[in-house]
Design a protein around this motif. Structure first.
Motif, PDB file in Angstrom:
ATOM      1  N   SER A 130       0.786  -1.274   0.095  1.00 27.46           N
ATOM      2  CA  SER A 130      -0.161   0.065  -0.121  1.00 27.46           C
ATOM      3  C   SER A 130       0.764   1.360  -0.076  1.00 27.46           C
ATOM      4  CB  SER A 130      -1.007  -0.031   1.169  1.00 27.46           C
ATOM      5  OG  SER A 130      -0.125  -0.055   2.464  1.00 27.46           O
ATOM      6  N   SER A 131       2.275   1.332   0.249  1.00 25.34           N
ATOM      7  CA  SER A 131       2.855   2.297   0.400  1.00 25.34           C
ATOM      8  C   SER A 131       4.545   1.984   0.304  1.00 25.34           C
ATOM      9  CB  SER A 131       2.833   3.090   1.762  1.00 25.34           C
ATOM     10  OG  SER A 131       3.107   2.404   2.737  1.00 25.34           O
ATOM     11  N   ALA A 132       5.218   2.896   0.311  1.00 20.58           N
ATOM     12  CA  ALA A 132       6.835   2.708   0.026  1.00 20.58           C
ATOM     13  C   ALA A 132       7.345   2.001   1.154  1.00 20.58           C
ATOM     14  CB  ALA A 132       7.594   4.079   0.042  1.00 20.58           C
ATOM     15  N   ARG A 133       8.378   1.208   1.098  1.00 19.33           N
ATOM     16  CA  ARG A 133       9.075   0.476   2.153  1.00 19.33           C
ATOM     17  C   ARG A 133       9.634   1.357   3.262  1.00 19.33           C
ATOM     18  NH1 ARG A 133      11.037  -4.710   2.849  1.00 19.33           N
ATOM     19  NH2 ARG A 133      13.005  -4.744   4.023  1.00 19.33           N
ATOM     20  N   PRO A 134       9.329   1.317   4.462  1.00 21.88           N
ATOM     21  CA  PRO A 134       9.888   1.981   5.409  1.00 21.88           C
ATOM     22  C   PRO A 134      11.413   2.216   5.535  1.00 21.88           C
ATOM     23  CG  PRO A 134       8.929   0.237   6.408  1.00 21.88           C
ATOM     24  CD  PRO A 134       8.648   0.048   5.095  1.00 21.88           C
ATOM     25  N   GLN A 135      11.906   3.123   6.070  1.00 18.93           N
ATOM     26  CA  GLN A 135      13.299   3.323   6.118  1.00 18.93           C
ATOM     27  C   GLN A 135      14.105   2.375   6.959  1.00 18.93           C
ATOM     28  OE1 GLN A 135      14.687   7.389   7.021  1.00 18.93           O
ATOM     29  NE2 GLN A 135      16.733   7.073   6.522  1.00 18.93           N
ATOM     30  N   TYR A 136      13.370   2.121   7.869  1.00 19.23           N
ATOM     31  CA  TYR A 136      14.021   1.033   8.864  1.00 19.23           C
ATOM     32  C   TYR A 136      12.827  -0.154   9.146  1.00 19.23           C
ATOM     33  CZ  TYR A 136      17.098   4.952   9.931  1.00 19.23           C
ATOM     34  OH  TYR A 136      17.552   6.104   9.630  1.00 19.23           O
ATOM     35  N   PRO A 137      12.829  -1.101   8.358  1.00 23.55           N
ATOM     36  CA  PRO A 137      11.694  -2.053   8.266  1.00 23.55           C
ATOM     37  C   PRO A 137      12.341  -3.158   9.356  1.00 23.55           C
ATOM     38  CG  PRO A 137      13.408  -2.495   6.328  1.00 23.55           C
ATOM     39  CD  PRO A 137      13.648  -1.047   6.916  1.00 23.55           C
ATOM     40  N   ILE A 138      11.186  -3.583  10.129  1.00 26.05           N
ATOM     41  CA  ILE A 138      11.484  -4.466  11.142  1.00 26.05           C
ATOM     42  C   ILE A 138      10.879  -5.832  10.590  1.00 26.05           C
ATOM     43  CG2 ILE A 138      10.915  -5.481  13.299  1.00 26.05           C
ATOM     44  CD1 ILE A 138      10.297  -2.546  14.101  1.00 26.05           C
ATOM     45  N   GLU A 139      12.011  -6.831  10.325  1.00 29.07           N
ATOM     46  CA  GLU A 139      11.443  -8.053   9.529  1.00 29.07           C
ATOM     47  C   GLU A 139      10.598  -9.041  10.237  1.00 29.07           C
ATOM     48  OE1 GLU A 139      13.739 -11.691   7.008  1.00 29.07           O
ATOM     49  OE2 GLU A 139      15.097 -10.615   8.723  1.00 29.07           O
ATOM     50  N   SER A 140      10.611  -9.152  11.536  1.00 29.66           N
ATOM     51  CA  SER A 140       9.790 -10.171  12.120  1.00 29.66           C
ATOM     52  C   SER A 140       8.263  -9.448  12.105  1.00 29.66           C
ATOM     53  CB  SER A 140      10.154 -10.270  13.808  1.00 29.66           C
ATOM     54  OG  SER A 140      10.133  -8.916  14.298  1.00 29.66           O
ATOM     55  N   VAL A 141       8.304  -8.315  12.215  1.00 28.93           N
ATOM     56  CA  VAL A 141       6.872  -7.746  11.989  1.00 28.93           C
ATOM     57  C   VAL A 141       6.398  -7.745  10.800  1.00 28.93           C
ATOM     58  CG1 VAL A 141       5.593  -5.468  12.295  1.00 28.93           C
ATOM     59  CG2 VAL A 141       7.363  -5.892  13.862  1.00 28.93           C
ATOM     60  N   ASP A 142       7.291  -7.650   9.918  1.00 22.41           N
ATOM     61  CA  ASP A 142       6.619  -7.633   8.224  1.00 22.41           C
ATOM     62  C   ASP A 142       6.303  -8.995   7.980  1.00 22.41           C
ATOM     63  OD1 ASP A 142       6.306  -6.925   5.732  1.00 22.41           O
ATOM     64  OD2 ASP A 142       8.268  -7.290   5.091  1.00 22.41           O
ATOM     65  N   ASN A 143       7.051 -10.194   8.584  1.00 21.34           N
ATOM     66  CA  ASN A 143       6.645 -11.550   8.283  1.00 21.34           C
ATOM     67  C   ASN A 143       5.411 -11.932   9.074  1.00 21.34           C
ATOM     68  OD1 ASN A 143       8.645 -12.201   6.669  1.00 21.34           O
ATOM     69  ND2 ASN A 143      10.284 -12.867   8.156  1.00 21.34           N
ATOM     70  N   ALA A 144       4.953 -11.447  10.369  1.00 16.73           N
ATOM     71  CA  ALA A 144       3.911 -11.495  10.997  1.00 16.73           C
ATOM     72  C   ALA A 144       2.943 -11.140  10.219  1.00 16.73           C
ATOM     73  CB  ALA A 144       3.953 -11.113  12.348  1.00 16.73           C
ATOM     74  N   LEU A 145       2.897  -9.892   9.528  1.00 19.33           N
ATOM     75  CA  LEU A 145       1.637  -9.102   9.145  1.00 19.33           C
ATOM     76  C   LEU A 145       1.611  -9.869   7.695  1.00 19.33           C
ATOM     77  CD1 LEU A 145       2.499  -5.507   9.529  1.00 19.33           C
ATOM     78  CD2 LEU A 145       0.572  -6.747  10.547  1.00 19.33           C
ATOM     79  N   LYS A 146       2.781 -10.526   7.087  1.00 19.83           N
ATOM     80  CA  LYS A 146       2.533 -11.270   5.856  1.00 19.83           C
ATOM     81  C   LYS A 146       1.721 -12.670   6.147  1.00 19.83           C
ATOM     82  CE  LYS A 146       6.857  -9.905   3.315  1.00 19.83           C
ATOM     83  NZ  LYS A 146       8.137 -10.422   3.064  1.00 19.83           N
ATOM     84  N   ILE A 147       1.970 -13.091   7.419  1.00 21.99           N
ATOM     85  CA  ILE A 147       0.927 -14.121   7.828  1.00 21.99           C
ATOM     86  C   ILE A 147      -0.213 -13.976   7.884  1.00 21.99           C
ATOM     87  CG2 ILE A 147       0.418 -16.208   9.375  1.00 21.99           C
ATOM     88  CD1 ILE A 147       3.579 -15.910  10.174  1.00 21.99           C
ATOM     89  N   LEU A 148      -0.721 -12.815   8.388  1.00 21.68           N
ATOM     90  CA  LEU A 148      -2.189 -12.457   8.418  1.00 21.68           C
ATOM     91  C   LEU A 148      -2.655 -12.126   7.163  1.00 21.68           C
ATOM     92  CD1 LEU A 148      -1.957 -10.317  11.470  1.00 21.68           C
ATOM     93  CD2 LEU A 148      -2.379 -12.526  11.491  1.00 21.68           C
ATOM     94  N   LEU A 149      -1.898 -11.790   6.123  1.00 21.37           N
ATOM     95  CA  LEU A 149      -2.550 -11.401   4.893  1.00 21.37           C
ATOM     96  C   LEU A 149      -2.800 -12.591   4.295  1.00 21.37           C
ATOM     97  CD1 LEU A 149      -0.366  -8.196   3.968  1.00 21.37           C
ATOM     98  CD2 LEU A 149      -2.578  -8.264   4.356  1.00 21.37           C
ATOM     99  N   LEU A 150      -1.918 -13.530   4.453  1.00 22.81           N
ATOM    100  CA  LEU A 150      -2.009 -14.914   3.589  1.00 22.81           C
ATOM    101  C   LEU A 150      -2.991 -15.523   4.318  1.00 22.81           C
ATOM    102  CD1 LEU A 150      -0.595 -16.728   1.480  1.00 22.81           C
ATOM    103  CD2 LEU A 150       0.687 -17.732   3.498  1.00 22.81           C
ATOM    104  N   LEU A 151      -3.325 -15.231   5.414  1.00 22.86           N
ATOM    105  CA  LEU A 151      -4.472 -16.115   6.046  1.00 22.86           C
ATOM    106  C   LEU A 151      -5.961 -15.490   5.690  1.00 22.86           C
ATOM    107  CD1 LEU A 151      -5.083 -18.421   8.072  1.00 22.86           C
ATOM    108  CD2 LEU A 151      -5.286 -16.537   9.940  1.00 22.86           C
ATOM    109  N   GLY A 152      -6.065 -14.422   5.254  1.00 23.67           N
ATOM    110  CA  GLY A 152      -6.905 -13.526   4.565  1.00 23.67           C
ATOM    111  C   GLY A 152      -7.437 -14.246   2.982  1.00 23.67           C
ATOM    112  N   GLU A 153      -6.169 -14.858   2.528  1.00 22.09           N
ATOM    113  CA  GLU A 153      -6.629 -15.672   1.155  1.00 22.09           C
ATOM    114  C   GLU A 153      -6.800 -16.903   1.342  1.00 22.09           C
ATOM    115  OE1 GLU A 153      -2.804 -14.694  -0.947  1.00 22.09           O
ATOM    116  OE2 GLU A 153      -3.247 -12.728  -1.124  1.00 22.09           O
TER     117      GLU A 153
END
Length: 256
Positions: A4-27
């Motif tokens: 939905s937007s540009a990649r943040p300057q200081y991404p937190i990989e574990s948070v990103d992966n957890a959110l990816k799991i939730l998005l995958l669960l939506g599919e």
């Protein structure tokens, strides 16, 4: 998945992966540990730790027998909080108003969330003696007329996944507390086209519910009319049930 937007300057990989799991669960309807690890490109142990944290916070739950991961109550709770402000309630509210006007009783719209029924809209009876609104409340689906009406739309396999053991939760002495008894009741509901509850969720309260056709919406929805026990006669049950079935049939035409 679309970002939905540009990649943040200081991404937190574990948070990103957890959110990816939730998005995958939506599919998908369920997730396996191996497919989560493969999707994220991480070791199974890492995927397991991420899922364990999501499970700890209630965003996922693990099915006892298959070990698959399903949406948890925290995740669905957030979804249904948003749903209260969403289009389905606005679309269907006028039909609740019709039912309230015709029956002069308290009416609700409910949605099925796993083994829980959540009340997302309501209009109280104008009468002095009435059933108070359950708006915003939730309860075991097997204890409520709305819940039973929606459970009757499930296949036997889906019902057994939802209730893997025979023992069920109860709210009153009249609550259905076994899966066998529930399956018998659901068969009756399918035959007559509506559900009845008499003091199964609350003493002194009877209710009648009709579920929306499942092919009309991705949600499992139902309308119910709640009446003080002493005011609901047998003739009233049939009259209200037929009115609700006709109302639901018209309302369902607006859902996609």
């Amino acid at each position: 998945m679309e970002k939905s937007s540009a990649r943040p300057q200081y991404p937190i990989e574990s948070v990103d992966n957890a959110l990816k799991i939730l998005l995958l669960l939506g599919e998908r309807s369920e997730l396996r540990l191996t497919e989560v690890a493969e999707y994220l490109g991480v070791a199974s142990s890492t995927a397991h730790r991420l899922l364990a944290m999501l499970q700890y916070r209630g965003f996922v739950r693990q099915e006892r027998r298959s070990k698959a991961y399903l949406p948890g109550t925290a995740l669905t709770g957030v979804a249904f909080s948003i749903l209260q402000r969403f289009d389905v309630r606005q679309t269907l509210h006028p039909f609740l108003e019709e039912l309230n006007k015709e029956t002069k009783e308290t009416v609700h719209m409910a949605v099925l969330d796993g083994g829980t029924v959540r009340f997302i809209d309501a209009i109280e009876s104008p009468r002095a003696v009435r059933v108070t609104s359950r708006l915003g409340q939730s309860m075991p689906a097997n204890c409520a007329s709305s819940g039973k009406a929606m459970l009757a739309t499930l296949s036997t396999e889906a019902l057994h996944q939802l209730y893997p053991t025979d023992e069920l939760p109860g709210l009153t002495p009249r609550s259905i507390r076994s899966r066998d008894a529930l399956e018998k009741e659901l068969g009756n509901i399918r035959r007559r086209g509506y559900s009845i509850s008499s003091e199964e969720s609350e003493e002194g309260v009877s209710s009648i519910a009709v579920a929306f056709p499942v092919e009309r919406s991705t949600l499992r929805l139902a309308f119910n009319t709640a009446v003080p026990v002493g005011r609901l006669q047998r003739a009233d049950v049939k009259r209200i049930a037929e009115l609700m079935r006709a109302t639901v049939e018209r309302a369902a035409e607006l859902l996609h």
